[in-house]
Design a protein around this motif. Sequence first.
Motif, mmCIF file in Angstrom:
data_model
loop_
_atom_site.group_PDB
_atom_site.id
_atom_site.type_symbol
_atom_site.label_atom_id
_atom_site.label_comp_id
_atom_site.label_asym_id
_atom_site.label_seq_id
_atom_site.Cartn_x
_atom_site.Cartn_y
_atom_site.Cartn_z
ATOM 1 N N ASN A 26 0.634 -1.104 -0.030
ATOM 2 C CA ASN A 26 0.155 -0.146 0.052
ATOM 3 C C ASN A 26 0.865 1.378 0.096
ATOM 4 O OD1 ASN A 26 0.512 1.014 2.798
ATOM 5 N ND2 ASN A 26 -0.257 -0.993 3.333
ATOM 6 N N GLY A 33 -1.680 -6.345 5.402
ATOM 7 C CA GLY A 33 -2.046 -8.073 5.449
ATOM 8 C C GLY A 33 -1.654 -8.697 4.033
ATOM 9 N N VAL A 35 -0.584 -10.974 0.864
ATOM 10 C CA VAL A 35 0.808 -11.200 0.616
ATOM 11 C C VAL A 35 1.970 -10.216 1.205
ATOM 12 C CG1 VAL A 35 0.948 -9.746 -1.690
ATOM 13 C CG2 VAL A 35 2.187 -12.068 -1.348
ATOM 14 N N ASP A 36 1.443 -8.893 1.324
ATOM 15 C CA ASP A 36 2.538 -7.883 2.082
ATOM 16 C C ASP A 36 3.068 -8.393 3.416
ATOM 17 O OD1 ASP A 36 3.880 -5.443 2.393
ATOM 18 O OD2 ASP A 36 1.862 -4.360 2.622
ATOM 19 N N SER A 123 -4.021 -6.671 -6.415
ATOM 20 C CA SER A 123 -5.030 -6.036 -6.191
ATOM 21 C C SER A 123 -6.388 -6.991 -5.860
ATOM 22 C CB SER A 123 -5.476 -5.014 -7.212
ATOM 23 O OG SER A 123 -4.913 -3.567 -7.070
HETATM 24 N N1 AR6 Z 1 1.861 -15.777 -1.915
HETATM 25 C C1 AR6 Z 1 1.323 -15.646 -3.038
HETATM 26 N N2 AR6 Z 1 0.201 -14.614 -3.079
HETATM 27 C C2 AR6 Z 1 -0.484 -14.595 -1.867
HETATM 28 C C3 AR6 Z 1 -0.086 -14.634 -0.610
HETATM 29 C C4 AR6 Z 1 1.496 -15.349 -0.595
HETATM 30 N N3 AR6 Z 1 1.945 -15.703 0.314
HETATM 31 N N4 AR6 Z 1 -0.793 -14.207 0.409
HETATM 32 C C5 AR6 Z 1 -1.895 -13.797 -0.184
HETATM 33 N N5 AR6 Z 1 -1.605 -13.996 -1.616
HETATM 34 P P1 AR6 Z 1 -3.403 -9.038 -1.041
HETATM 35 P P2 AR6 Z 1 -4.286 -6.526 -2.560
HETATM 36 C C6 AR6 Z 1 -2.703 -13.500 -2.721
HETATM 37 O O1 AR6 Z 1 -4.745 -8.824 -0.594
HETATM 38 O O2 AR6 Z 1 -5.740 -7.054 -3.005
HETATM 39 C C7 AR6 Z 1 -2.463 -5.256 2.226
HETATM 40 O O3 AR6 Z 1 -2.763 -5.072 3.346
HETATM 41 C C8 AR6 Z 1 -3.938 -13.328 -2.512
HETATM 42 O O4 AR6 Z 1 -4.600 -14.375 -2.280
HETATM 43 O O5 AR6 Z 1 -2.364 -9.535 -0.413
HETATM 44 O O6 AR6 Z 1 -3.323 -5.812 -3.633
HETATM 45 C C9 AR6 Z 1 -1.518 -4.357 1.486
HETATM 46 O O7 AR6 Z 1 -0.795 -3.698 2.762
HETATM 47 C C10 AR6 Z 1 -4.409 -12.370 -3.829
HETATM 48 O O8 AR6 Z 1 -4.757 -13.269 -4.651
HETATM 49 O O9 AR6 Z 1 -3.295 -7.588 -1.927
HETATM 50 C C11 AR6 Z 1 -2.567 -3.352 0.971
HETATM 51 O O10 AR6 Z 1 -3.028 -2.624 2.054
HETATM 52 C C12 AR6 Z 1 -3.152 -11.664 -3.940
HETATM 53 O O11 AR6 Z 1 -2.137 -12.206 -3.255
HETATM 54 C C13 AR6 Z 1 -3.615 -4.474 0.525
HETATM 55 O O12 AR6 Z 1 -3.399 -5.490 1.246
HETATM 56 C C14 AR6 Z 1 -3.251 -10.345 -3.593
HETATM 57 O O13 AR6 Z 1 -4.071 -10.125 -2.556
HETATM 58 C C15 AR6 Z 1 -3.347 -4.695 -0.885
HETATM 59 O O14 AR6 Z 1 -4.546 -5.564 -1.445
#
Ligand code: AR6
Length: 173
Positions: A26, A33, A35-36, A123
């Motif tokens: 972000n 939360g 992947v971050d 996203s």
């Molecule tokens: N390895 C690969 N993919 C993953 C993992 C992992 N370990 N964990 C989750 N995913 P998201 P966004 C997938 O929510 O929508 C954070 O708080 C997940 O299933 O991580 O871009 C940041 O700080 C999904 O398909 O990212 C921002 O505030 C993909 O990663 C916000 O979330 C992206 O999900 C960003 O939201």
Amino acid sequence: MPTPKIELTKGDITKLAVDAIVNAANTSLMGGGGVDGAIHRAGGPAILEECRQIVARQGRCNTGEAVVTTAGKMPSKQVIHTVGPVWNNGKYHEDEKLTNCYKNSLQLAVDNGCRTIAFPNISTGIYHFPKERAAKIAVDTVKQFLSKTDKIEKVLFVCFDEENYKLYDDLLK
Ligand code: AR6
């Protein structure tokens, strides 16, 4: 059409021994939360410290832009942190911003000598971008970038959920 430089895989991006993994961050770059969170947990505090220095130097990371840090304790070498758009019914140039995430991350990889790079489905988690629409943008943007450079050897799309995996599998056939 299958492209030899693009691979699809399922699982946890933090485990991959590639030159660069991409983080769906972000604008604060201070972790979160999804992947971050997983990347900061697996990489350790060095990544957050580098992010702090980047923010002190150049401010927050705007949506669609990207910055690079080391990967701390992870097997990859660098982390490219990009900020995807929050989905808002397509009214705020979300497609263009997501395209920029992929483009700018790939360019930063090239600029830092990375030849192998892994992307999560930016996203499509907490930011609720529609998965099929996001997958099309990811695949099209990566294919277009690869057609213009030979500096990238391999791009991995790393899907964490079955729905995304199926969408990418269909698109890459
Ligand atoms: N390895 C690969 N993919 C993953 C993992 C992992 N370990 N964990 C989750 N995913 P998201 P966004 C997938 O929510 O929508 C954070 O708080 C997940 O299933 O991580 O871009 C940041 O700080 C999904 O398909 O990212 C921002 O505030 C993909 O990663 C916000 O979330 C992206 O999900 C960003 O939201």
